[in-house]
Design an enzyme around this catalytic site. Structure first.
Site, PDB file in Angstrom:
ATOM      1  N   THR A  79      -3.862  -1.363  10.012  1.00 43.39           N
ATOM      2  CA  THR A  79      -3.419  -1.573  11.402  1.00 43.39           C
ATOM      3  C   THR A  79      -2.829  -0.294  11.994  1.00 43.39           C
ATOM      4  OG1 THR A  79      -1.280  -2.404  10.624  1.00 43.39           O
ATOM      5  CG2 THR A  79      -2.967  -4.049  11.106  1.00 43.39           C
ATOM      6  N   GLY A 109       8.517   1.267  -7.725  1.00 42.89           N
ATOM      7  CA  GLY A 109       8.169   2.019  -8.939  1.00 42.89           C
ATOM      8  C   GLY A 109       8.215   3.521  -8.692  1.00 42.89           C
ATOM      9  N   LYS A 119      11.824   4.545  -8.380  1.00 45.09           N
ATOM     10  CA  LYS A 119      12.490   4.544  -9.696  1.00 45.09           C
ATOM     11  C   LYS A 119      12.100   5.795 -10.477  1.00 45.09           C
ATOM     12  CE  LYS A 119      12.842   1.674 -13.830  1.00 45.09           C
ATOM     13  NZ  LYS A 119      11.674   1.968 -14.689  1.00 45.09           N
ATOM     14  N   TYR A 136       3.472 -13.659   5.732  1.00 40.93           N
ATOM     15  CA  TYR A 136       4.342 -12.541   6.136  1.00 40.93           C
ATOM     16  C   TYR A 136       5.784 -12.843   5.747  1.00 40.93           C
ATOM     17  CZ  TYR A 136       6.463  -9.030   9.256  1.00 40.93           C
ATOM     18  OH  TYR A 136       7.185  -7.974   9.776  1.00 40.93           O
TER      19      TYR A 136
END
Ligand code: UDP
Length: 312
Positions: free
Chosen positions: A38, A104, A107, A147
C-alpha cells in the site's frame, strides 16, 4: 556522519514516509523496509537519499541487515479499513509475523523498538474518551478483526519481548491521522471526502454521520512518536488529537473549505464501524510533554492543497 540509524518498516507508506523524513531531518540515517503493498516509493521521492536506504522486502519474511541499528520502528501494515479488508491475510501476517521479525532485528541489534498500534485495539469503545487502561470491545471475527487482533497481538508480543528479553520497547496507539501523502483513494474518510469534493462528486457519509472521529495532523503525530521513542516509558501511549467531530460535521468542513458544490449523500454504515473515538492524551501530555499543535482548519487546508496537485 548521521547520528543514529533507524530501521523503519512501512517507511514508504503515508505515516512511514513522514517518520522517515523526520528522522533524516534530525540528522539520523534511515533504512526503509517496505514491500510497497500500500506504500509507494513516490512518498520518499522528495527526500535527500544520502542517508536513506530503501530495501524492498516483505517484513513477514525474516531478513538480516548488516551494520549498526539504533532504533527499529515497525510501521508496516495496510491501515485503511478498505485496504485491510482487501488484504486480510497480509494484514494479519504483518501484525503478527512482521512484528516478530521486527522485534527479532531489534533484539539482535540491541536497538530500541517501537510498534505502531492503533485506536482500533479499543474496538467499538464503551469508555469515552479512550484511556490506555481500557481493554477495549473488539469483535474477534468481524471484518475489521484481522487488523484489530493483529495489532492487539503485536502489543502482546512486544510486551513479552520487553519482559523476557528486557528490551526497551514502546507501543504507540495511533488515532485517526491525516495529511499529505495519504493515498487519494485508500477509502478513508479524509481522502474520500476531499477527493469527492474536488471532483464535484457526492460526499458519501456512511450511516447517519453521527459517529465521531478525532483527526490528528501527520506532523503532530510523528513528533509524538519521536518523543515516545526517546522516552523511558514502556507501556502503551495514545497519540492523537482529542478534538472530536461527527462525520457529518466533518463532511460540512470539507465542503466549506474546498468551496465545492458537492452534495452529501448517505450510504450504509460498514459492519463494526466504531461509533465514537477520541483519545485521552493525559499520558502523552504528562510523560512526553506532547500535545497537537495543528488544528483541523490548518491541517485540512494543507491537505486539500496537496490533493489539488494530485486530483486531475
Ligand atoms: N466514512 C464515511 N464516508 C466515507 C469513508 C468513511 O462516512 O467515504 C466514515 C466511516 O464509516 C467511519 C469514519 O468515516 O465512521 C472514519 O472512517 P475511516 O475509514 O477513515 O477510518 P476508521 O476511523 O473507521 O478506521
Amino acid at each position: 556522519m548521521p547520528k543514529k540509524t533507524a530501521l523503519i518498516t512501512g517507511g514508504a507508506g503515508f505515516l512511514g514516509s513522514h517518520l522517515t523524513e523526520y528522522f533524516l531531518n534530525k540528522g539520523h540515517k534511515a533504512i526503509v523496509i517496505d514491500n510497497l503493498l500500500t506504500g509507494s516509493k513516490d512518498n520518499l521521492a522528495h527526500l535527500d537519499k544520502k542517508h536513506l536506504e530503501f530495501i524492498k522486502h516483505d517484513i513477514t519474511k525474516p531478513i538480516k541487515i548488516a551494520g549498526k541499528i539504533d532504533y527499529v520502528l515497525h510501521f508496516a501494515s495496510p491501515a485503511s479499513p478498505v485496504d485491510y479488508t482487501n488484504h486480510p491475510i497480509k494484514t494479519a501476517k504483518v501484525g503478527s509475523l512482521g512484528t516478530h521479525n521486527a522485534l527479532g532485528i531489534a533484539k539482535a541489534k540491541k536497538a530500541r523498538f517501537i510498534v505502531a498500534s492503533t485506536s482500533e485495539i479499543y474496538g467499538d469503545p464503551h469508555v469515552h474518551p479512550q484511556v490506555e487502561e481500557y481493554w477495549g470491545n473488539v469483535n474477534s471475527i468481524g471484518p475489521r478483526s484481522m487488523y484489530d487482533e493483529a495489532k492487539r497481538f503485536s502489543e502482546a508480543l512486544t510486551m513479552a519481548y520487553h519482559r523476557v528479553h528486557k528490551m526497551d520497547t514502546k507501543i504507540v496507539r495511533i488515532f485517526n491521522t491525516y495529511g499529505e501523502r495519504m493515498q487519494i483513494q485508500d477509502g478513508r474518510v479524509v481522502p474520500n471526502f476531499i477527493y469527492q469534493a474536488l471532483k464535484g462528486q457526492d460526499i458519501t457519509v456512511y450511516g447517519k454521520g453521527d459517529q465521531t472521529r478525532s483527526f490528528c495532523y501527520a506532523s503532530d503525530l510523528v513528533d509524538g512518536i519521536y518523543r515516545l521513542l526517546m522516552s523511558d516509558y514502556n507501556l502503551p501511549v495514545n497519540i492523537g488529537n482529542p478534538t472530536e467531530n461527527t462525520i457529518l460535521e466533518f463532511a460540512k468542513v470539507i465542503i466549506k473549505m474546498t468551496g465545492t458544490k458537492s452534495k452529501i449523500i448517505f450510504k450504509p454504515i460498514p459492519v463494526d464501524d466504531p461509533k465514537q473515538r477520541k483519545p485521552d492524551i493525559t499520558k502523552a501530555r504528562k510523560l512526553l510533554g506532547w500535545e497537537p499543535k495543528v488544528d483541523l482548519a490548518e491541517g485540512i487546508s494543507r491537505t486539500i492543497a496537496y490533493f489539488r496537485t494530485k486530483v486531475k
